[in-house]
Design an enzyme around this catalytic site. Structure first.
Site, short mmCIF file in Angstrom:
data_model
loop_
_atom_site.label_atom_id
_atom_site.label_comp_id
_atom_site.label_asym_id
_atom_site.label_seq_id
_atom_site.Cartn_x
_atom_site.Cartn_y
_atom_site.Cartn_z
N ASN A 67 -33.25 -17.73 43.10
CA ASN A 67 -34.02 -17.03 42.14
C ASN A 67 -35.31 -18.04 41.87
O ASN A 67 -36.48 -17.46 41.82
CB ASN A 67 -33.50 -17.36 40.86
CG ASN A 67 -32.00 -16.29 40.49
OD1 ASN A 67 -32.11 -15.45 41.44
ND2 ASN A 67 -31.37 -16.42 39.67
N GLY A 299 -34.74 -19.47 33.09
CA GLY A 299 -34.87 -21.08 33.33
C GLY A 299 -35.05 -21.05 34.81
O GLY A 299 -36.16 -21.94 35.62
N ASP A 300 -34.64 -20.27 35.84
CA ASP A 300 -34.92 -20.34 37.33
C ASP A 300 -36.34 -19.77 37.67
O ASP A 300 -37.10 -20.35 38.38
CB ASP A 300 -33.96 -19.51 38.21
CG ASP A 300 -32.57 -19.76 38.22
OD1 ASP A 300 -32.30 -21.04 37.79
OD2 ASP A 300 -31.63 -18.84 37.99
N ALA A 301 -36.89 -18.82 36.51
CA ALA A 301 -38.25 -18.30 36.85
C ALA A 301 -39.43 -19.58 36.37
O ALA A 301 -40.08 -19.56 37.13
CB ALA A 301 -38.39 -17.05 35.89
N GLY A 304 -39.13 -21.83 39.50
CA GLY A 304 -40.09 -21.31 40.59
C GLY A 304 -41.38 -21.37 40.41
O GLY A 304 -42.41 -21.75 41.26
#
Length: 346
Positions: A67, A299-301, A304
Site C-alpha cells: 500500500n 497509515g500506509d497512505a 507512502g
C-alpha cells in the site's frame, strides 16, 4: 528487468483485502478489537468464508508495504518504486498486479506455484478498522530471491528501502540482511512498526533491526505498545517514546534517526536523534465526518506520501505534510486507494 532501476525498494507481505462494513457482530463473534491488526489464529479462520457468504464485500489490493509503495509511486514519476513479496499463482495475485500497474508501481514478486496469495479480512465499524490476516504464500518469501538475477540489481541500485513490521513475523533474517546492507552502504532504511503486536510479541526481532534503521514510522497504539514492552515510564507520551526510539543504538552514525508517530486526526509527532529534546508537532487538517468513507490503509497512505516526498528530495517537514495529504485522500475512498485522475501533492 535488470536494466531498469528504482530509487525506492519496498518489501512486505502482499495481501488482498476483503473488506466489509457494519461489522460489529463480527467483532463480538471473533473477539476482535475495533482498531487493531492481528494474524489469524485457528479460531478466526472461518471469518473469510463467513464475510463472503453473509456480507457485501469489497476486494481491494492490500498489504501494508505494498500500500505504501503504491502511495509513493502515486506521488513520484513513473519507474521510481519497486516492490517485492511472495504470492501464489492465482487470481488474487493478478488483482494485486492490476492495482500496482494503475499506480505505476513495479513489482518483482516471488511466485509460489500451487499456493494461495495471502488475504486480510478488513472489518469496518464506523471509522475504525480491524484487520485479520492469513499470510498464506506471503510467509514463504525466500532470502535467495533478493540475490536473484532479476532482483539483486534493483537492491543494489535503490537508495531508500522500506519494510513493514509485519514481515518480522516470518522474515527477520531477510530484513536484517537488507537493513545491514543498506546501513553499510549509507543508504536510507525505513521501517514501520505496523501493529501493536510487533513491538509487543516480536520485540527481539524488532530490536535486531532497529540499529540499522534511519526512519521509523508508527501510530499511537504501536508507540504505546513499544513503550510498554521496553519499560518506558509513560506509555502515552508520544514525544518521549519517539525520543527513546530515536536515541537507541544506531549502526550508521552518519545521519540521525528520525521517528514519526501519527495519531489519526490528532497531531503527528516527529523526533530526530539530532535534536531529541525538540519534538516537532504537525497538526492534521480536520476532514468533515461525512466525507470519511473508511480508515483502512490511511497509515500506509501516510507512509507512502512521506517516502515519496523523501525520495523526491523534500524536507522532513514537507514529507510529513505530504503524508497527511495522502492519508486525507485515502480515507475518502474505499480501502487503500487514491483519487483518479492523479492529484499532485508534491
Amino acid at each position: 528487468m535488470a536494466s531498469q532501476t528504482y530509487q525506492l525498494f519496498c518489501m512486505g507481505n502482499p495481501l488482498l483485502d476483503v473488506q466489509v462494513t457494519n461489522g460489529e457482530e463480527l467483532l463480538k463473534k471473533y473477539d476482535l478489537k475495533a482498531n487493531d491488526a492481528i494474524l489469524a489464529e485457528e479460531k478466526h479462520m472461518s471469518i473469510y468464508d463467513e464475510i463472503v457468504k453473509n456480507y457485501k464485500v469489497t476486494y481491494v489490493a492490500g498489504g501494508a508495504s505494498q500500500n505504501a509503495a503504491r502511495g509513493a509511486a502515486y506521488v513520484l514519476p513513473p519507474n521510481s518504486v519497486v516492490y517485492t513479496g511472495c504470492v501464489g499463482d492465482d487470481n488474487l495475485a493478478e488483482q494485486l498486479r492490476a492495482a500496482n500497474k494503475r499506480e505505476g508501481l513495479q513489482e518483482v514478486y516471488l511466485v509460489k506455484p500451487g499456493q494461495r496469495t495471502g488475504a486480510c479480512a478488513v472489518v469496518l465499524t464506523g471509522h475504525h478498522r480491524s484487520l485479520v490476516t492469513t499470510l498464506q504464500a506471503a510467509e514463504m518469501f525466500e532470502q535467495s530471491h533478493l540475490s536473484s538475477p532479476a532482483v539483486a540489481p534493483l537492491v543494489d541500485a535503490a537508495r531508500v528501502f522500506y519494510v513493514e513490521g509485519f514481515f518480522l513475523t516470518h522474515g527477520t533474517p531477510i530484513v536484517l540482511e537488507l537493513s545491514q546492507k543498506a546501513s553499510a552502504a549509507s543508504k536510507v532504511f525505513a521501517l514501520n512498526f505496523s501493529a501493536p503486536f510487533i513491538p509487543q510479541f516480536f520485540g527481539t526481532q524488532l530490536q535486531s533491526i532497529l540499529p540499522h534503521c534511519d526512519i521509523i514510522i508508527g501510530n499511537e497504539t504501536e508507540a504505546e505498545a513499544y513503550a510498554a514492552a521496553n519499560g518506558l515510564t509513560d506509555t502515552k507520551d508520544l514525544a518521549a517514546i519517539a525520543k527513546a526510539v530515536a536515541l537507541s543504538p544506531k549502526s550508521n552514525k552518519s545521519r540521525p534517526r528520525v521517528v514519526i508517530f501519527t495519531h489519526g486526526a490528532e497531531s503527528t509527532i516527529m523526533v530526530s536523534s539530532a535534536e531529541p529534546d525538540s519534538p516537532k508537532v504537525f497538526k492534521v487538517s480536520a476532514i468533515d465526518d461525512k466525507l470519511i468513507v473508511d480508515t483502512n490503509g490511511a497509515g500506509d497512505a501516510f507512509a507512502g506520501g512521506f517516502l515519496g516526498a523523501y525520495v523526491a528530495g523534500k524536507s522532513l517537514d514537507e514529507c510529513v505534510e505530504v503524508g497527511h495529504k495522502m492519508g486525507a485522500m485515502c480515507v475518502q475512498l474505499v480501502g487503500p486507494q487514491f483519487p483518479w485522475p492523479k492529484v499532485s501533492v508534491l
